[in-house]
Write an enzyme that holds these catalytic residues in place. Structure first.
Site, short mmCIF file in Angstrom:
data_model
loop_
_atom_site.label_atom_id
_atom_site.label_comp_id
_atom_site.label_asym_id
_atom_site.label_seq_id
_atom_site.Cartn_x
_atom_site.Cartn_y
_atom_site.Cartn_z
N SER A 1 0.64 -1.11 -0.01
CA SER A 1 0.11 -0.09 -0.26
C SER A 1 0.84 1.17 -0.10
O SER A 1 1.76 1.30 -0.90
CB SER A 1 -1.09 -0.17 1.46
OG SER A 1 -1.88 0.96 1.15
N ASP B 1 -8.76 -6.40 -4.71
CA ASP B 1 -8.41 -4.99 -4.34
C ASP B 1 -8.93 -4.19 -5.15
O ASP B 1 -8.46 -3.72 -6.32
CB ASP B 1 -6.70 -4.94 -4.13
CG ASP B 1 -6.27 -3.70 -3.47
OD1 ASP B 1 -7.23 -2.73 -3.24
OD2 ASP B 1 -5.13 -3.55 -3.49
N HIS C 1 -7.98 -5.07 -0.27
CA HIS C 1 -6.83 -4.53 -0.18
C HIS C 1 -5.98 -5.04 1.01
O HIS C 1 -5.01 -5.04 0.95
CB HIS C 1 -6.94 -2.67 -0.08
CG HIS C 1 -5.48 -2.25 0.07
ND1 HIS C 1 -4.65 -2.12 -0.82
CD2 HIS C 1 -5.13 -1.17 0.96
CE1 HIS C 1 -3.72 -1.10 -1.00
NE2 HIS C 1 -4.12 -0.81 0.68
#
Length: 381
Positions: free
Chosen positions: A151, A321, A354
């Site tokens: 991320s 995601d 995610h």
């Protein structure tokens, strides 16, 4: 596999001022770090793990005074784990502006004797990377065997390969993106608005009032958490199940109290987050997310932005995601291939959205393990 066990953070002090991308200067700052494993004699087996929005330097292990304080990537980092601390020396750094001990809004501004609050300068991913480079210098590490993150941590890893190309052998970029989409910036703006509109925010000077803008921070976290989960994952976990205080499972109570399991879950996550995180830090980090765009200086051309990189890359994404969708990772892959860089890419079929980059998934972990085996062979770890 065993945990790395008891760990302890250390605080590193830096007297040399750091000029930020905004033009502001931070002097006499500190960064909190944790290390795992042993640095070899050649200093060639070091791996930097970069953290995401609400994480910290505490990547793995537990603290002696709190056996529940497991590091945020403990399933990934440790003896015999995909990033094996029997072979690699791993560094976790709490970024500038965070609220876990590094200099940030909660720190005392030497010019006023009071917390910086909202006066703490806006920081960027690039600022963090420059600060992390000073940590590497302090350890005598000229080149990382790998810089790794998921991320926002993946953005830092990518930035490392751009800003210090000669200091990164491998870049491992997971569930990330070369820049935020308009939709993602919008999510961040709504979250920030929730904090800024909380009466307890007091223009960022809530420390002096002895309060925290918990209501706004709770809503901000709830918004963010929705984007971290996939629709299928939420359907599997919660569906339309009811949660009634009186135990009834099949009737509405016709009010605005919590009724659905998913509501209860989001409020729990929001309350927990608001208890330990700092609102000014949340504003800073989401803005750093918004600003990250290495192609901006190249008229939006990511291939041109990555032209001078030297690292080898592992880029990984997850099928469900939607915050940083696989297509965004493939943009990075294409730009690297256009530059004839060595790239491995995997899109992992995982139902968890995610947040999958934080979870213990066999296919995902086997991928990371195999890649680190390659790195270990290169550096003799």
């Amino acid at each position: 596999m065993e945990s790395i066990g008891i760990v302890a953070p250390q605080t590193m002090h830096f007297a040399e001022p750091l000029r930020l991308q905004s033009g502001s200067v931070i002097g006499n700052y500190q960064l909190v770090v944790e290390t795992y494993g042993e640095l070899n004699a050649a200093r060639s087996n070091a791996v930097l793990v970069c953290h995401a929005l609400n994480a910290s330097h505490h990547v793995a292990g537990v603290y002696a005074d709190d056996p529940r304080s497991t590091g945020w990537w403990d399933n990934m980092v440790g003896p015999g784990k995909p990033l094996d601390t029997n072979r690699f020396f791993v560094i976790g750094v709490n970024n500038l502006g965070s609220c876990f001990g590094s200099t940030g809004p909660m720190s005392i501004d030497p010019s006023t004797g009071k917390p910086y609050g909202a006066k703490f300068p806006v920081v960027t991913v690039e600022d963090w990377v420059h600060a992390q480079a000073r940590v590497a210098d302090a350890f005598g590490i000229e080149r990382f065997a790998a810089v790794m993150g998921g991320s926002l941590g993946g953005m830092q890893a990518l930035a490392w390969s751009l800003m210090y190309p000669e200091r990164v052998a491998h870049c491992i970029d997971i569930a990330s993106t070369p820049k935020l989409s308009a939709q993602n910036i919008a999510f961040n703006e709504v979250a920030r608005s929730a904090i800024l509109s909380d009466p307890d925010f007091h223009g960022g000077d809530y420390y002096a009032h002895g309060v925290k803008p918990k209501r706004g921070l709770r809503v901000a976290r709830m918004i963010g958490h929705i984007t971290y989960l996939s629709d299928d994952d939420m359907a599997e976990k919660f569906g339309r199940a009811l949660r009634r205080a009186d135990g009834a499972l099949d009737a509405y109570n016709f009010s605005f109290d919590v009724e659905f399991e998913v509501e209860s879950y989001l409020r729990y996550q929001g309350d927990k987050f608001a208890d330990y995180f700092d609102a000014n830090t949340y504003l800073l980090i989401t803005r750093a997310l918004d600003y990250f765009d290495p192609a901006k200086a190249f008229d939006g051309n990511l291939t041109a932005a990555l032209a001078h990189t030297q690292a080898k890359y592992l880029i990984a994404s997850f099928s469900t995601d939607w915050r940083f969708a696989p297509a965004r990772s493939r943009e990075i892959v294409k730009a690297l291939l256009d530059n004839k860089r060595t790239v491995s890419y995997a899109e992992i079929d995982a139902p968890h959205g995610h947040d999958a980059f934080l979870l213990d998934d066999a296919r995902y972990h086997n991928l990371i393990r195999a890649y680190y085996e390659r790195i270990a062979n290169e550096v003799g770890a």
